[in-house]
Design a protein around this motif. Sequence first.
Motif, PDB file in Angstrom:
ATOM      1  N   LEU A 199      77.649  97.514 130.845  1.00  0.00           N
ATOM      2  CA  LEU A 199      76.421  96.747 130.629  1.00  0.00           C
ATOM      3  C   LEU A 199      75.205  97.581 131.012  1.00  0.00           C
ATOM      4  O   LEU A 199      74.183  97.563 130.313  1.00  0.00           O
ATOM      5  CB  LEU A 199      76.461  95.451 131.440  1.00  0.00           C
ATOM      6  N   ALA A 200      75.303  98.322 132.114  1.00  0.00           N
ATOM      7  CA  ALA A 200      74.195  99.181 132.528  1.00  0.00           C
ATOM      8  C   ALA A 200      73.908 100.249 131.476  1.00  0.00           C
ATOM      9  O   ALA A 200      72.746 100.534 131.160  1.00  0.00           O
ATOM     10  CB  ALA A 200      74.519  99.836 133.871  1.00  0.00           C
ATOM     11  N   ALA A 201      74.969 100.823 130.908  1.00  0.00           N
ATOM     12  CA  ALA A 201      74.792 101.907 129.939  1.00  0.00           C
ATOM     13  C   ALA A 201      74.155 101.421 128.646  1.00  0.00           C
ATOM     14  O   ALA A 201      73.226 102.047 128.123  1.00  0.00           O
ATOM     15  CB  ALA A 201      76.144 102.559 129.641  1.00  0.00           C
ATOM     16  N   VAL A 202      74.629 100.307 128.105  1.00  0.00           N
ATOM     17  CA  VAL A 202      74.125  99.861 126.803  1.00  0.00           C
ATOM     18  C   VAL A 202      72.728  99.264 126.894  1.00  0.00           C
ATOM     19  O   VAL A 202      72.022  99.165 125.883  1.00  0.00           O
ATOM     20  CB  VAL A 202      75.086  98.854 126.131  1.00  0.00           C
ATOM     21  N   THR A 203      72.307  98.874 128.109  1.00  0.00           N
ATOM     22  CA  THR A 203      70.964  98.301 128.272  1.00  0.00           C
ATOM     23  C   THR A 203      70.024  99.220 129.042  1.00  0.00           C
ATOM     24  O   THR A 203      68.899  98.843 129.351  1.00  0.00           O
ATOM     25  CB  THR A 203      71.031  96.936 128.975  1.00  0.00           C
ATOM     26  N   SER A 204      70.474 100.432 129.346  1.00  0.00           N
ATOM     27  CA  SER A 204      69.648 101.441 130.038  1.00  0.00           C
ATOM     28  C   SER A 204      69.173 100.987 131.414  1.00  0.00           C
ATOM     29  O   SER A 204      67.982 101.031 131.722  1.00  0.00           O
ATOM     30  CB  SER A 204      68.450 101.845 129.166  1.00  0.00           C
ATOM     31  N   HIS A 205      70.125 100.548 132.238  1.00  0.00           N
ATOM     32  CA  HIS A 205      69.830 100.204 133.625  1.00  0.00           C
ATOM     33  C   HIS A 205      70.637 101.104 134.558  1.00  0.00           C
ATOM     34  O   HIS A 205      71.697 101.608 134.197  1.00  0.00           O
ATOM     35  CB  HIS A 205      70.211  98.747 133.927  1.00  0.00           C
ATOM     36  N   SER A 206      70.146 101.235 135.774  1.00  0.00           N
ATOM     37  CA  SER A 206      70.969 101.815 136.821  1.00  0.00           C
ATOM     38  C   SER A 206      72.147 100.882 137.082  1.00  0.00           C
ATOM     39  O   SER A 206      71.984  99.666 137.150  1.00  0.00           O
ATOM     40  CB  SER A 206      70.143 101.958 138.106  1.00  0.00           C
ATOM     41  N   HIS A 207      73.354 101.455 137.244  1.00  0.00           N
ATOM     42  CA  HIS A 207      74.485 100.575 137.489  1.00  0.00           C
ATOM     43  C   HIS A 207      74.370  99.892 138.852  1.00  0.00           C
ATOM     44  O   HIS A 207      74.910  98.811 139.071  1.00  0.00           O
ATOM     45  CB  HIS A 207      75.815 101.334 137.348  1.00  0.00           C
ATOM     46  N   GLU A 208      73.598 100.489 139.807  1.00  0.00           N
ATOM     47  CA  GLU A 208      73.386  99.831 141.098  1.00  0.00           C
ATOM     48  C   GLU A 208      72.615  98.526 140.937  1.00  0.00           C
ATOM     49  O   GLU A 208      72.882  97.532 141.624  1.00  0.00           O
ATOM     50  CB  GLU A 208      72.626 100.747 142.063  1.00  0.00           C
ATOM     51  N   ILE A 209      71.639  98.521 140.015  1.00  0.00           N
ATOM     52  CA  ILE A 209      70.867  97.307 139.779  1.00  0.00           C
ATOM     53  C   ILE A 209      71.758  96.218 139.202  1.00  0.00           C
ATOM     54  O   ILE A 209      71.734  95.059 139.646  1.00  0.00           O
ATOM     55  CB  ILE A 209      69.687  97.598 138.829  1.00  0.00           C
ATOM     56  N   VAL A 210      72.578  96.572 138.218  1.00  0.00           N
ATOM     57  CA  VAL A 210      73.458  95.589 137.601  1.00  0.00           C
ATOM     58  C   VAL A 210      74.506  95.100 138.606  1.00  0.00           C
ATOM     59  O   VAL A 210      74.849  93.914 138.632  1.00  0.00           O
ATOM     60  CB  VAL A 210      74.132  96.179 136.344  1.00  0.00           C
ATOM     61  N   GLN A 211      74.983  95.977 139.467  1.00  0.00           N
ATOM     62  CA  GLN A 211      75.924  95.567 140.507  1.00  0.00           C
ATOM     63  C   GLN A 211      75.293  94.563 141.457  1.00  0.00           C
ATOM     64  O   GLN A 211      75.938  93.593 141.883  1.00  0.00           O
ATOM     65  CB  GLN A 211      76.425  96.787 141.273  1.00  0.00           C
ATOM     66  N   GLU A 212      74.039  94.788 141.807  1.00  0.00           N
ATOM     67  CA  GLU A 212      73.353  93.856 142.700  1.00  0.00           C
ATOM     68  C   GLU A 212      73.162  92.504 142.030  1.00  0.00           C
ATOM     69  O   GLU A 212      73.327  91.448 142.662  1.00  0.00           O
ATOM     70  CB  GLU A 212      72.001  94.443 143.129  1.00  0.00           C
ATOM     71  N   TRP A 213      72.811  92.511 140.745  1.00  0.00           N
ATOM     72  CA  TRP A 213      72.717  91.236 140.013  1.00  0.00           C
ATOM     73  C   TRP A 213      74.063  90.523 140.018  1.00  0.00           C
ATOM     74  O   TRP A 213      74.132  89.309 140.212  1.00  0.00           O
ATOM     75  CB  TRP A 213      72.279  91.494 138.575  1.00  0.00           C
ATOM     76  N   ALA A 214      75.135  91.282 139.804  1.00  0.00           N
ATOM     77  CA  ALA A 214      76.471  90.688 139.760  1.00  0.00           C
ATOM     78  C   ALA A 214      76.848  90.070 141.106  1.00  0.00           C
ATOM     79  O   ALA A 214      77.610  89.101 141.159  1.00  0.00           O
ATOM     80  CB  ALA A 214      77.497  91.733 139.342  1.00  0.00           C
ATOM     81  N   ARG A 215      76.346  90.649 142.174  1.00  0.00           N
ATOM     82  CA  ARG A 215      76.624  90.093 143.504  1.00  0.00           C
ATOM     83  C   ARG A 215      75.908  88.768 143.718  1.00  0.00           C
ATOM     84  O   ARG A 215      76.391  87.892 144.432  1.00  0.00           O
ATOM     85  CB  ARG A 215      76.185  91.101 144.576  1.00  0.00           C
ATOM     86  N   ARG A 216      74.754  88.602 143.052  1.00  0.00           N
ATOM     87  CA  ARG A 216      73.927  87.427 143.293  1.00  0.00           C
ATOM     88  C   ARG A 216      74.088  86.320 142.252  1.00  0.00           C
ATOM     89  O   ARG A 216      73.875  85.147 142.573  1.00  0.00           O
ATOM     90  CB  ARG A 216      72.445  87.835 143.320  1.00  0.00           C
ATOM     91  N   PHE A 217      74.428  86.699 141.013  1.00  0.00           N
ATOM     92  CA  PHE A 217      74.374  85.725 139.924  1.00  0.00           C
ATOM     93  C   PHE A 217      75.693  85.668 139.159  1.00  0.00           C
ATOM     94  O   PHE A 217      76.490  86.615 139.200  1.00  0.00           O
ATOM     95  CB  PHE A 217      73.247  86.081 138.947  1.00  0.00           C
ATOM     96  N   PRO A 218      75.894  84.584 138.389  1.00  0.00           N
ATOM     97  CA  PRO A 218      77.069  84.508 137.511  1.00  0.00           C
ATOM     98  C   PRO A 218      77.001  85.569 136.420  1.00  0.00           C
ATOM     99  O   PRO A 218      75.923  86.085 136.098  1.00  0.00           O
ATOM    100  CB  PRO A 218      76.974  83.094 136.915  1.00  0.00           C
ATOM    101  N   ALA A 219      78.154  85.878 135.832  1.00  0.00           N
ATOM    102  CA  ALA A 219      78.238  86.942 134.832  1.00  0.00           C
ATOM    103  C   ALA A 219      77.302  86.706 133.657  1.00  0.00           C
ATOM    104  O   ALA A 219      76.667  87.641 133.153  1.00  0.00           O
ATOM    105  CB  ALA A 219      79.677  87.081 134.346  1.00  0.00           C
ATOM    106  N   ALA A 220      77.189  85.456 133.202  1.00  0.00           N
ATOM    107  CA  ALA A 220      76.326  85.159 132.056  1.00  0.00           C
ATOM    108  C   ALA A 220      74.869  85.448 132.383  1.00  0.00           C
ATOM    109  O   ALA A 220      74.110  85.937 131.535  1.00  0.00           O
ATOM    110  CB  ALA A 220      76.496  83.704 131.635  1.00  0.00           C
ATOM    111  N   THR A 221      74.465  85.163 133.611  1.00  0.00           N
ATOM    112  CA  THR A 221      73.084  85.429 134.027  1.00  0.00           C
ATOM    113  C   THR A 221      72.822  86.922 134.104  1.00  0.00           C
ATOM    114  O   THR A 221      71.748  87.406 133.717  1.00  0.00           O
ATOM    115  CB  THR A 221      72.798  84.776 135.390  1.00  0.00           C
ATOM    116  N   VAL A 222      73.805  87.672 134.597  1.00  0.00           N
ATOM    117  CA  VAL A 222      73.657  89.132 134.688  1.00  0.00           C
ATOM    118  C   VAL A 222      73.455  89.729 133.299  1.00  0.00           C
ATOM    119  O   VAL A 222      72.569  90.561 133.078  1.00  0.00           O
ATOM    120  CB  VAL A 222      74.892  89.745 135.373  1.00  0.00           C
TER     121      VAL A 222
END
Length: 284
Positions: A199-222
């Motif tokens: 998800l980080a790669a296809v949307t051009s995000h740091s994977h750390e940012i996406v990991q932090e979202w995953a820790r806080r929110f449901p998968a659909a929200t991430v």
Amino acid sequence: MRYTGGLSQRPRSNQPDFTPAGGAKRPTPRANRGGSARDVVCGLVAEQASIFPELALVVPDTAGLEPRDAALAHAIYDAVVRRWITLTYIIDSVLNQPLRMTEPRLQGVLLCGAAQLLLMDRLPDHAVINESVEFAKGRIRPGAGALTNAVLRKIAALRAGAPVAGADLAPGAPAIPLADGRQLPLLRDVFPVEPIHRLAAVTSHSHEIVQEWARRFPAATVTALANHSLVSPPTVLNMAHAAAPLPPMMVAHRIAGHHVFTGTHTELRALLGELISDIGERVY
């Protein structure tokens, strides 16, 4: 400005290396010396590549370009900056070495060429590739033209057809999500398998940012958060006190007196200039 996608080192999932290049100077706006829109952008992206993941807050110098060419320069540059990580994964999949390990000018021409081939579907492949090759031969070295030609042709060949609605893709099919909600299908997968890194790669995000979202929110929200950053925000103007009739590129917003501008960057500058001039006349 630091590009947050560049904070991570290369993990086991083959994430491209975005370690800063040491000793590079920050890019500064330079006068356009008569080059084409693509020349201007390739040069600026090359300068940004020399300091990536730091990014200088500069825009292409389009002085001397025709309005249409100036708009093209801005569109290419915006596409590269917004999708740098995604483009790097794709280029790395067809290069013999990581893009980050090549010289900045070669990074610039490959990033700009890939952005046009994959993210701007109204540009002819032959025009994109030919101009990129000429830039490489003239601004890097003659041999760089052959490499640029080979890499960009391989990238063009990755496409499995025109962009389609996401619902029309088979689940898990390799594709690049686009700003308008469509997906560009690919013939083979070039992105990580692990869901967070993918998800980080296809949307051009740091994977750390996406990991932090995953820790806080449901998968659909991430997924929604990551995809939301791909969307170009609308330009909304408060036209409640406009004296003249509004041009057709102004569409009424749900808030009374506000309108969404749907025209080009050049048309927006002209409109704002007229509005400022009109305000000045009223004041004086």
